[in-house]
Design an enzyme around this catalytic site. Structure first.
Site, mmCIF file in Angstrom:
data_model
loop_
_atom_site.group_PDB
_atom_site.id
_atom_site.type_symbol
_atom_site.label_atom_id
_atom_site.label_comp_id
_atom_site.label_asym_id
_atom_site.label_seq_id
_atom_site.Cartn_x
_atom_site.Cartn_y
_atom_site.Cartn_z
ATOM 1 N N GLY A 1 -4.353 13.593 15.259
ATOM 2 C CA GLY A 1 -5.709 13.440 14.754
ATOM 3 C C GLY A 1 -6.722 14.256 15.528
ATOM 4 O O GLY A 1 -6.376 15.029 16.431
ATOM 5 N N THR A 2 -7.983 14.070 15.157
ATOM 6 C CA THR A 2 -9.070 14.728 15.870
ATOM 7 C C THR A 2 -9.769 13.702 16.761
ATOM 8 O O THR A 2 -9.642 12.494 16.560
ATOM 9 C CB THR A 2 -10.090 15.336 14.885
ATOM 10 O OG1 THR A 2 -10.612 14.292 14.060
ATOM 11 C CG2 THR A 2 -9.442 16.399 14.020
ATOM 12 N N GLU B 1 -11.606 8.466 19.576
ATOM 13 C CA GLU B 1 -11.142 8.498 18.180
ATOM 14 C C GLU B 1 -11.141 7.055 17.687
ATOM 15 O O GLU B 1 -11.810 6.223 18.296
ATOM 16 C CB GLU B 1 -9.779 9.197 18.071
ATOM 17 C CG GLU B 1 -8.696 8.707 19.007
ATOM 18 C CD GLU B 1 -7.963 7.482 18.542
ATOM 19 O OE1 GLU B 1 -8.365 6.359 18.983
ATOM 20 O OE2 GLU B 1 -6.973 7.594 17.807
ATOM 21 N N MET B 2 -10.401 6.753 16.602
ATOM 22 C CA MET B 2 -10.614 5.439 15.996
ATOM 23 C C MET B 2 -9.340 4.657 15.621
ATOM 24 O O MET B 2 -9.437 3.679 14.866
ATOM 25 C CB MET B 2 -11.512 5.600 14.750
ATOM 26 C CG MET B 2 -12.863 6.216 15.074
ATOM 27 S SD MET B 2 -13.921 6.473 13.643
ATOM 28 C CE MET B 2 -14.360 4.792 13.249
ATOM 29 N N HIS C 1 0.804 -1.231 0.000
ATOM 30 C CA HIS C 1 0.000 0.000 0.000
ATOM 31 C C HIS C 1 0.831 1.272 0.000
ATOM 32 O O HIS C 1 0.282 2.371 0.069
ATOM 33 C CB HIS C 1 -0.950 0.001 1.211
ATOM 34 C CG HIS C 1 -1.854 -1.182 1.229
ATOM 35 N ND1 HIS C 1 -1.513 -2.368 1.848
ATOM 36 C CD2 HIS C 1 -3.073 -1.386 0.656
ATOM 37 C CE1 HIS C 1 -2.490 -3.241 1.687
ATOM 38 N NE2 HIS C 1 -3.436 -2.685 0.964
ATOM 39 N N SER D 1 -12.361 18.046 18.422
ATOM 40 C CA SER D 1 -13.079 18.766 17.353
ATOM 41 C C SER D 1 -14.564 18.907 17.659
ATOM 42 O O SER D 1 -15.254 19.718 17.046
ATOM 43 C CB SER D 1 -12.908 18.032 16.024
ATOM 44 O OG SER D 1 -13.387 16.704 16.136
ATOM 45 N N ASP D 2 -15.064 18.095 18.602
ATOM 46 C CA ASP D 2 -16.495 18.135 18.952
ATOM 47 C C ASP D 2 -16.649 17.439 20.311
ATOM 48 O O ASP D 2 -15.700 16.819 20.790
ATOM 49 C CB ASP D 2 -17.339 17.405 17.894
ATOM 50 C CG ASP D 2 -16.871 15.986 17.679
ATOM 51 O OD1 ASP D 2 -15.924 15.792 16.890
ATOM 52 O OD2 ASP D 2 -17.397 15.069 18.332
ATOM 53 N N GLU E 1 -25.874 3.644 18.062
ATOM 54 C CA GLU E 1 -27.319 3.529 18.351
ATOM 55 C C GLU E 1 -27.594 3.986 19.778
ATOM 56 O O GLU E 1 -28.643 4.539 20.067
ATOM 57 C CB GLU E 1 -27.759 2.078 18.181
ATOM 58 C CG GLU E 1 -27.630 1.612 16.750
ATOM 59 C CD GLU E 1 -28.874 0.948 16.224
ATOM 60 O OE1 GLU E 1 -29.647 0.423 17.042
ATOM 61 O OE2 GLU E 1 -29.052 0.947 14.994
#
Ligand code: R1P
Ligand code: URA
Length: 237
Positions: A89-90, A179-180, A4, A203-204, A162
């Site tokens: 990151g955010t 985050e992720m 990649h 960011s939020d 959900e």
């Protein structure tokens, strides 16, 4: 050249900044690095190498989520000899005292990703930041008068939920923000004896509903975080 990343051996520095968004990689290269050259365009996941204060630094987009960052970090560690990886990151604030535009330094990353459950059956592995990098990043924030918090974050496999109950409970247990990617970064770096850190900008906020007010403000806060990551990186070299 890896699957990649279309770079030759030596094209990528030992220290790499890792934003999720490849266009942020381009912004970082154009704004902060001297003589930056693009070494990767495969899948649009841009990567650049240049210098910061005379030290060689790369910046590589990772995409969103544990599977995506795991591909890039595996290839950087296995094929390109990465030694120091800093995610920039955010994140979404979770704890009440976390505010939009704060900087969060992830000491550890709780996760709902199955990756580490598959890797360590029967254990709950605690992915952790490298202490010296963390200490330097924290000091760089204090030196600049930035609002910074250090602690546990959540690396989540889902952005849309959900139910907010599970994240509310984690916030009650002190988790600062969500985050992720960081749990995967820390776990892979540990496996390959490399140094890793995540520096995040809020960011939020998941519960207050607060968000960044303008794109310009977002950019400014983001830029502050990049300087912190770069300063922490070069002091350790
Ligand atoms: O701003 P980046 O680095 O992409 O990080 C955060 O933003 C994305 C979600 O919008 C996820 O990748 C999350 O971790
Ligand atoms: O993963 C993320 C990143 C920013 N904000 C969120 O709510 N989640």
């Amino acid at each position: 050249m890896s699957i990649h990343i279309n770079a030759k051996p030596g094209d990528i520095a030992e220290t790499i900044l890792l934003p999720g968004d490849p266009l942020r990689a381009q912004h970082i290269a154009e704004t902060f690095l001297q003589d930056a050259k693009c070494y990767n365009q495969v899948r649009g996941m841009l990567g650049f190498t240049g210098t910061y204060k005379g030290k060689r630094i790369s910046v590589q987009g990772t995409g969103m989520g544990v599977p995506s960052i795991s591909i890039y970090v595996n290839e950087l560690l296995r094929e390109y000899g990465a030694k120091q990886l800093i995610r920039v990151g955010t994140c979404g604030g979770m704890r009440e005292d976390v505010k939009v535009r704060d900087v969060i330094i992830a000491m550890t990353a709780t996760t709902d990703s199955s990756a580490n459950q598959l890797l360590f059956p029967g254990f709950s592995f605690a992915p952790a930041a490298e202490f010296d990098l963390l200490r330097r990043a924290h000091q760089a924030c204090l030196d600049r008068g930035m609002s910074v918090k250090v602690g546990n974050i959540l690396t989540a496999d889902t952005f849309y939920r959900e139910s907010m109950e599970p994240v509310k409970k984690l916030a009650d247990y002190g988790v600062l923000a969500v985050e992720m990617e960081s749990s995967a970064l820390y776990t892979l770096a540990a496996r390959h004896h490399a140094k890793a850190l995540s520096v995040l900008t809020v960011s939020d906020h998941l519960f207050s509903g607060e968000t960044d007010t303008t794109a310009e403000e977002r950019q400014t806060t983001f830029n502050d975080m990049i300087v912190v990551a770069l300063e922490a990186a070069i002091l350790g070299e």
